[in-house]
Design an enzyme around this catalytic site. Structure first.
Site, PDB file in Angstrom:
ATOM      1  N   ASP A  15      35.039 -28.239  -6.271  1.00 30.39           N
ATOM      2  CA  ASP A  15      34.505 -27.869  -4.540  1.00 30.39           C
ATOM      3  C   ASP A  15      33.126 -27.515  -4.493  1.00 30.39           C
ATOM      4  OD1 ASP A  15      34.784 -28.327  -1.813  1.00 30.39           O
ATOM      5  OD2 ASP A  15      35.298 -26.068  -1.903  1.00 30.39           O
ATOM      6  N   ASP A  17      31.288 -26.078  -0.919  1.00 31.99           N
ATOM      7  CA  ASP A  17      31.008 -25.130  -0.136  1.00 31.99           C
ATOM      8  C   ASP A  17      32.016 -23.953  -0.360  1.00 31.99           C
ATOM      9  OD1 ASP A  17      28.571 -25.975   1.875  1.00 31.99           O
ATOM     10  OD2 ASP A  17      30.060 -27.605   1.416  1.00 31.99           O
ATOM     11  N   ASP A 190      38.340 -23.542  -2.578  1.00 27.65           N
ATOM     12  CA  ASP A 190      38.308 -22.013  -1.874  1.00 27.65           C
ATOM     13  C   ASP A 190      38.952 -22.097  -0.503  1.00 27.65           C
ATOM     14  OD1 ASP A 190      36.295 -23.626  -0.482  1.00 27.65           O
ATOM     15  OD2 ASP A 190      35.950 -21.845   0.494  1.00 27.65           O
TER      16      ASP A 190
END
Length: 239
Positions: A15, A17, A190
């Site tokens: 991922d 961001d 996240d």
């Protein structure tokens, strides 16, 4: 990561961001510097090119962030995929036509909300108005019920997407193709948007890593403190 997910046998799905890069107030402010681009290139080379970005962003936006690099990638929570050989699964945008004016009107009536129109998904960012979180979810749930779409929650954002796509389906598609096939899947994320990816790699004998503190339960089996720590771990893979 060097012990759990060595490059020689791993396929890395990352991922962006909040994972590789810190979250910024505006999505357009996020960009990879030359050091991170070099680190990603070195990690990909060590893994036989088996590294892909898996994001809620559009692939075109990922290309902007990592320019001039062009990587295998899944965007819009799996609605679009670019494989290593350049073949693409293209997102359908017409499914959002009925939802678009309703969310545009809602955002216009609430100062501080940002409607991000990604074509195949529509995201409402409420970082500047956290007290509107429940209202944002309510309007998205209402629109989803009438359009057959699904609501994807994230950090200070929620969005409408096609129900059949997720980061799990994206990883599954990439893992079935060269150069990822036959390798152990490693997914690092996240956010709530990454939980389906964690579940997928767990059930396929892979490694799931959550960056940052989990708000509530997470399927990830390992954790790193922040994006800077992930970058350190990636650097240790290629020394």
């Amino acid at each position: 990561m060097a012990r759990l997910a060595p490059p020689a046998r791993s396929a890395y799905f990352l991922d962006v961001d909040g994972t590789l890069l810190e979250i910024r107030p505006r999505p357009e402010d996020v960009a990879a510097d030359s050091r991170l681009r070099g680190l990603i290139a070195a990690t990909a080379a060590a893994a036989g090119a088996a590294l892909a970005l898996v994001s809620g962003r559009k692939i075109d936006d990922l290309d902007r962030i990592f320019s001039p690099m062009i990587l295998p990638a899944a965007g819009l929570h799996g609605a679009e995929i670019r494989f290593f050989d350049g073949a693409r699964i293209v997102a359908q945008t017409d499914v959002m036509e009925a939802a678009r004016p309703k969310l545009r009107d809602f955002a216009a009536r609430h100062r501080g909300l940002i409607l991000e129109d990604k074509g195949a998904t529509l995201a409402l960012h409420f970082r500047q108005r956290p007290e509107l979180a429940e209202d944002v979810i309510a309007i998205l749930d209402s629109v989803a019920r009438t359009t057959g779409l699904a609501v994807q929650r994230g950090k200070m954002v929620a969005e409408l997407k096609q129900a059949g796509h997720s980061k799990a389906t994206a990883i599954e598609a990439l893992l079935a193709s060269a150069p990822f096939a036959g390798r152990t899947p490693v997914f690092v994320g996240d956010d709530l948007t990454d939980e389906s990816g964690f579940d997928f790699v767990n059930t396929h004998g892979g490694v799931s890593i959550r960056v940052g503190s989990a708000e509530g339960a997470t399927a990830a089996r390992f954790q790193l403190g922040d994006p800077a720590r992930l970058r350190q771990e990636l650097a240790a893979l290629v020394v």
